[in-house]
Design a protein around this motif. Structure first.
Motif, PDB file in Angstrom:
ATOM      1  N   ILE A   1      10.757-101.190 -43.638  1.00  0.00           N
ATOM      2  CA  ILE A   1      10.405-102.284 -43.729  1.00  0.00           C
ATOM      3  C   ILE A   1      10.139-102.707 -45.261  1.00  0.00           C
ATOM      4  O   ILE A   1      10.243-103.459 -45.934  1.00  0.00           O
ATOM      5  N   TRP A   2       9.234-101.736 -45.993  1.00  0.00           N
ATOM      6  CA  TRP A   2       8.629-101.933 -47.079  1.00  0.00           C
ATOM      7  C   TRP A   2       9.717-102.008 -48.128  1.00  0.00           C
ATOM      8  O   TRP A   2       9.995-102.605 -49.331  1.00  0.00           O
ATOM      9  N   HIS A   3      10.818-101.263 -47.933  1.00  0.00           N
ATOM     10  CA  HIS A   3      11.835-101.198 -49.090  1.00  0.00           C
ATOM     11  C   HIS A   3      12.688-102.377 -48.912  1.00  0.00           C
ATOM     12  O   HIS A   3      13.047-103.022 -49.985  1.00  0.00           O
ATOM     13  N   THR A   4      13.101-102.967 -47.643  1.00  0.00           N
ATOM     14  CA  THR A   4      13.742-104.187 -47.762  1.00  0.00           C
ATOM     15  C   THR A   4      12.885-105.278 -48.206  1.00  0.00           C
ATOM     16  O   THR A   4      13.396-106.305 -48.977  1.00  0.00           O
ATOM     17  N   ALA A   5      11.480-105.283 -47.833  1.00  0.00           N
ATOM     18  CA  ALA A   5      10.536-106.268 -48.458  1.00  0.00           C
ATOM     19  C   ALA A   5      10.817-106.088 -50.138  1.00  0.00           C
ATOM     20  O   ALA A   5      10.560-107.371 -50.467  1.00  0.00           O
ATOM     21  N   TRP A   6      10.556-105.198 -50.580  1.00  0.00           N
ATOM     22  CA  TRP A   6      10.678-104.842 -51.960  1.00  0.00           C
ATOM     23  C   TRP A   6      11.994-105.660 -52.463  1.00  0.00           C
ATOM     24  O   TRP A   6      11.874-106.251 -53.550  1.00  0.00           O
ATOM     25  N   MET A   7      13.036-105.489 -51.920  1.00  0.00           N
ATOM     26  CA  MET A   7      14.303-105.833 -52.333  1.00  0.00           C
ATOM     27  C   MET A   7      14.462-107.334 -52.394  1.00  0.00           C
ATOM     28  O   MET A   7      14.923-108.073 -53.018  1.00  0.00           O
ATOM     29  N   LEU A   8      13.595-107.918 -51.058  1.00  0.00           N
ATOM     30  CA  LEU A   8      13.535-109.458 -51.151  1.00  0.00           C
ATOM     31  C   LEU A   8      12.875-110.014 -52.139  1.00  0.00           C
ATOM     32  O   LEU A   8      13.017-110.961 -52.719  1.00  0.00           O
ATOM     33  N   ASP A   9      11.682-109.254 -52.414  1.00  0.00           N
ATOM     34  CA  ASP A   9      10.909-109.616 -53.711  1.00  0.00           C
ATOM     35  C   ASP A   9      11.648-109.647 -54.854  1.00  0.00           C
ATOM     36  O   ASP A   9      11.156-110.349 -55.863  1.00  0.00           O
ATOM     37  N   GLN A  10      12.743-108.741 -55.202  1.00  0.00           N
ATOM     38  CA  GLN A  10      13.484-108.776 -56.263  1.00  0.00           C
ATOM     39  C   GLN A  10      14.410-110.016 -56.570  1.00  0.00           C
ATOM     40  O   GLN A  10      15.267-109.981 -57.522  1.00  0.00           O
ATOM     41  N   GLY A  11      14.643-110.464 -55.210  1.00  0.00           N
ATOM     42  CA  GLY A  11      15.524-111.658 -55.275  1.00  0.00           C
ATOM     43  C   GLY A  11      16.640-111.320 -54.646  1.00  0.00           C
ATOM     44  O   GLY A  11      17.656-112.005 -54.590  1.00  0.00           O
ATOM     45  N   GLU A  12      16.794-110.266 -53.975  1.00  0.00           N
ATOM     46  CA  GLU A  12      18.142-109.662 -53.408  1.00  0.00           C
ATOM     47  C   GLU A  12      18.271-110.418 -51.992  1.00  0.00           C
ATOM     48  O   GLU A  12      17.466-110.912 -51.661  1.00  0.00           O
ATOM     49  N   ARG A  13      19.426-110.559 -51.685  1.00  0.00           N
ATOM     50  CA  ARG A  13      19.690-111.280 -50.271  1.00  0.00           C
ATOM     51  C   ARG A  13      19.481-110.678 -49.159  1.00  0.00           C
ATOM     52  O   ARG A  13      19.002-111.076 -48.105  1.00  0.00           O
ATOM     53  N   CYS A  14      19.667-109.419 -49.192  1.00  0.00           N
ATOM     54  CA  CYS A  14      19.452-108.259 -48.072  1.00  0.00           C
ATOM     55  C   CYS A  14      19.904-108.527 -46.884  1.00  0.00           C
ATOM     56  O   CYS A  14      19.427-107.959 -45.847  1.00  0.00           O
ATOM     57  N   ASN A  15      21.011-109.038 -46.685  1.00  0.00           N
ATOM     58  CA  ASN A  15      21.859-109.353 -45.251  1.00  0.00           C
ATOM     59  C   ASN A  15      21.812-107.852 -44.595  1.00  0.00           C
ATOM     60  O   ASN A  15      21.792-107.756 -43.480  1.00  0.00           O
ATOM     61  N   PHE A  16      22.639-106.986 -45.456  1.00  0.00           N
ATOM     62  CA  PHE A  16      22.871-105.809 -44.994  1.00  0.00           C
ATOM     63  C   PHE A  16      21.436-104.778 -44.693  1.00  0.00           C
ATOM     64  O   PHE A  16      21.360-104.303 -43.720  1.00  0.00           O
ATOM     65  N   GLU A  17      20.702-104.769 -45.784  1.00  0.00           N
ATOM     66  CA  GLU A  17      19.480-104.168 -45.589  1.00  0.00           C
ATOM     67  C   GLU A  17      18.533-104.644 -44.366  1.00  0.00           C
ATOM     68  O   GLU A  17      17.839-103.890 -43.627  1.00  0.00           O
ATOM     69  N   SER A  18      18.627-105.968 -44.309  1.00  0.00           N
ATOM     70  CA  SER A  18      17.706-106.357 -43.162  1.00  0.00           C
ATOM     71  C   SER A  18      18.388-106.222 -41.812  1.00  0.00           C
ATOM     72  O   SER A  18      17.478-105.958 -40.881  1.00  0.00           O
ATOM     73  N   SER A  19      19.645-106.136 -41.511  1.00  0.00           N
ATOM     74  CA  SER A  19      20.377-105.442 -40.450  1.00  0.00           C
ATOM     75  C   SER A  19      20.014-104.222 -40.184  1.00  0.00           C
ATOM     76  O   SER A  19      19.629-103.647 -38.941  1.00  0.00           O
ATOM     77  N   ARG A  20      19.925-103.433 -41.196  1.00  0.00           N
ATOM     78  CA  ARG A  20      19.661-101.837 -41.029  1.00  0.00           C
ATOM     79  C   ARG A  20      18.378-101.768 -40.773  1.00  0.00           C
ATOM     80  O   ARG A  20      18.076-101.024 -39.715  1.00  0.00           O
ATOM     81  N   ALA A  21      17.386-102.419 -41.316  1.00  0.00           N
ATOM     82  CA  ALA A  21      16.055-102.377 -41.103  1.00  0.00           C
ATOM     83  C   ALA A  21      15.605-102.805 -39.491  1.00  0.00           C
ATOM     84  O   ALA A  21      15.137-102.097 -38.860  1.00  0.00           O
ATOM     85  N   LYS A  22      16.310-103.812 -38.958  1.00  0.00           N
ATOM     86  CA  LYS A  22      16.257-104.450 -37.881  1.00  0.00           C
ATOM     87  C   LYS A  22      16.769-103.193 -36.816  1.00  0.00           C
ATOM     88  O   LYS A  22      15.826-103.186 -35.775  1.00  0.00           O
ATOM     89  N   VAL A  23      17.739-102.644 -36.847  1.00  0.00           N
ATOM     90  CA  VAL A  23      18.251-101.732 -36.061  1.00  0.00           C
ATOM     91  C   VAL A  23      17.433-100.447 -36.072  1.00  0.00           C
ATOM     92  O   VAL A  23      16.920-100.106 -34.927  1.00  0.00           O
ATOM     93  N   VAL A  24      17.095-100.125 -37.171  1.00  0.00           N
ATOM     94  CA  VAL A  24      16.121 -98.791 -37.272  1.00  0.00           C
ATOM     95  C   VAL A  24      14.750 -98.931 -36.569  1.00  0.00           C
ATOM     96  O   VAL A  24      14.302 -98.451 -35.783  1.00  0.00           O
ATOM     97  N   CYS A  25      14.214-100.250 -37.027  1.00  0.00           N
ATOM     98  CA  CYS A  25      12.778-100.563 -36.576  1.00  0.00           C
ATOM     99  C   CYS A  25      13.009-100.575 -35.025  1.00  0.00           C
ATOM    100  O   CYS A  25      11.695-100.348 -34.223  1.00  0.00           O
ATOM    101  N   SER A  26      13.625-101.448 -34.708  1.00  0.00           N
ATOM    102  CA  SER A  26      13.699-102.057 -33.138  1.00  0.00           C
ATOM    103  C   SER A  26      13.865-100.676 -32.184  1.00  0.00           C
ATOM    104  O   SER A  26      13.184-100.813 -31.322  1.00  0.00           O
ATOM    105  N   GLU A  27      14.753 -99.875 -32.702  1.00  0.00           N
ATOM    106  CA  GLU A  27      14.525 -98.641 -31.844  1.00  0.00           C
ATOM    107  C   GLU A  27      13.739 -97.583 -32.230  1.00  0.00           C
ATOM    108  O   GLU A  27      13.357 -96.979 -31.089  1.00  0.00           O
ATOM    109  N   ALA A  28      13.262 -97.347 -33.165  1.00  0.00           N
ATOM    110  CA  ALA A  28      12.363 -96.489 -33.460  1.00  0.00           C
ATOM    111  C   ALA A  28      10.877 -96.794 -32.944  1.00  0.00           C
ATOM    112  O   ALA A  28      10.211 -96.043 -32.273  1.00  0.00           O
TER     113      ALA A  28
END
Length: 394
Positions: A304-331
């Protein structure tokens, strides 16, 4: 990335944590709620408490009346809010309003913001987002959109059926995704009290933490004037990505709070409950589950924090948000499932909050894209990146 929180953010974290424990958790058994979520009267009280505490709609911009939080700051605050299933409702950061507020700030015209967004940020109104449809319509594949919008004078006529529309009952306005005659998609804004919108029913669902439940809506020649098109005609799918990437992540943040709550309950039980001459926590089978919980919680927070940090840098994060969603929902789901096991009989009854969290959370692996769809999307991007790299000159 610096993992040290600023003093200001630590203060916001403590303030939110104290507010949730002292003012929101005591209302968790309030009778003004049912299988379809908190009633309007309970929601109004929750929101009024957050407003008085200066914590309402913190993700909205300062200009709109929010706190203008960064994505990393949201990660910290939303986790604290999520510690209670009523917390996100109180702070006005629950789905679908949180994502809709973000979308409206990014895309809506000044007039649309004044009409729909301003009262929503103040907590006076709610909204819903109508994209998902019954088969053969759009679900995990938005390209299957069946709801149509046809030109009619200075506006459009919308026809179609939507379902799993969270928060529709009692919402003031809806954002409708519809297919144009040329095959593109457009988003439309409409007040929910219009005769062209039929609320057929609320669907029975495992979760009961969303105000307004999950509805089936039918649009029958709903007229939307052209000034109520959200953004530009034909850019609906693009705007959906503006909404979905951050919204996937805020789901992870809020449910992390619930998983942490379940873990705290399990730790407390394991320390106190005796079995075979010693506390449960001293038995390896239970102790290992607590250790696994800690690892899953930490892994989810890092994603969560890494993807949030990337969003704050202006990245689109479509890939990273998908990855976070899978990892977090399952964990986070694994954490809550283990907590039920640790609590034993109490874990499958309302004697403990863990049963409620268990039933509320299961849908998280499905909405905003099932894990399988995100994995499929990620795999395509991984292969495409490899193809581009292989084709690059040496």
């Amino acid at each position: 990335m610096n993992f040290e929180l600023s003093d200001e953010l630590k203060t916001l974290q403590r303030t939110t944590r104290d507010f949730i424990r002292e003012q929101i958790m005591p209302l968790e058994n309030d009778p003004r709620q049912d299988a379809h979520g908190p009633h309007a009267a309970l929601r109004d009280e929750l929101v009024s408490r957050a407003r008085a505490a200066g914590l309402l709609t913190p993700h909205a911009s300062i200009g709109m009346g929010g706190l203008g939080l960064s994505h990393v700051a949201k990660a910290v605050m939303f986790e604290e809010a999520g510690y209670s299933w009523l917390g996100p409702t109180a702070l006005n950061i629950h789905a679908p309003d949180e994502g809709n507020i973000h979308l409206m700030e990014e895309v809506a015209s000044a007039a649309q913001k004044q009409r729909w967004l301003a009262p929503q940020v103040k907590g006076f109104t709610r909204s819903c987002f109508a994209m998902t449809e019954p088969s053969p319509g759009a679900g995990a594949d938005p390209g299957m959109l069946q709801t149509t919008a046809t030109r009619d004078g200075r506006g459009y006529r919308i026809n179609g059926t939507k379902w799993f529309i969270t928060g529709a009952e009692g919402a003031s306005y809806v954002i409708v995704m519809a297919r144009m005659e040329d095959g593109t998609a457009t988003m439309f804004l409409a007040d929910m009290d219009q005769p062209g919108i039929v609320h057929e029913r609320n669907m029975d669902a495992m979760d009961r933490c969303f105000t307004g439940g999950h509805a089936v809506l039918r649009f029958e020649n709903l007229y939307v004037p052209e000034e109520d098109v959200l953004g530009e005609v034909g850019k609906g799918f693009r705007y959906a990505q503006v909404r979905l990437a951050p919204a996937r992540l805020t789901h992870c943040m809020r449910w992390l709070g619930q998983a942490r709550r379940a873990h705290d309950a399990a730790v407390d039980h394991a320390r106190r409950r005796q079995a075979f001459g010693r506390p449960l926590a001293e038995h390896e089978g239970v102790g290992f589950m607590l250790a696994d919980n800690d690892m899953d919680l930490h892994t989810a927070r890092l994603h969560i924090w890494h993807t949030a940090w990337m969003l704050d840098q202006g990245e689109r994060c479509n890939f990273e948000s998908s990855r976070a969603k899978v990892v977090c929902s399952e964990a986070e789901w694994r954490v809550v499932d283990r907590c039920v096991q640790i609590l034993g009989g109490q874990g499958v009854t309302a004697e403990k909050e863990v049963m409620r969290i268990f039933t509320d959370m299961r849908a998280f692996r499905i909405y905003d894209g099932p894990s399988e769809v995100h994995r499929w999307s990620m795999a395509r991007k991984i292969v495409q990146a490899a193809d581009r790299h292989a084709g690059a000159p040496a």
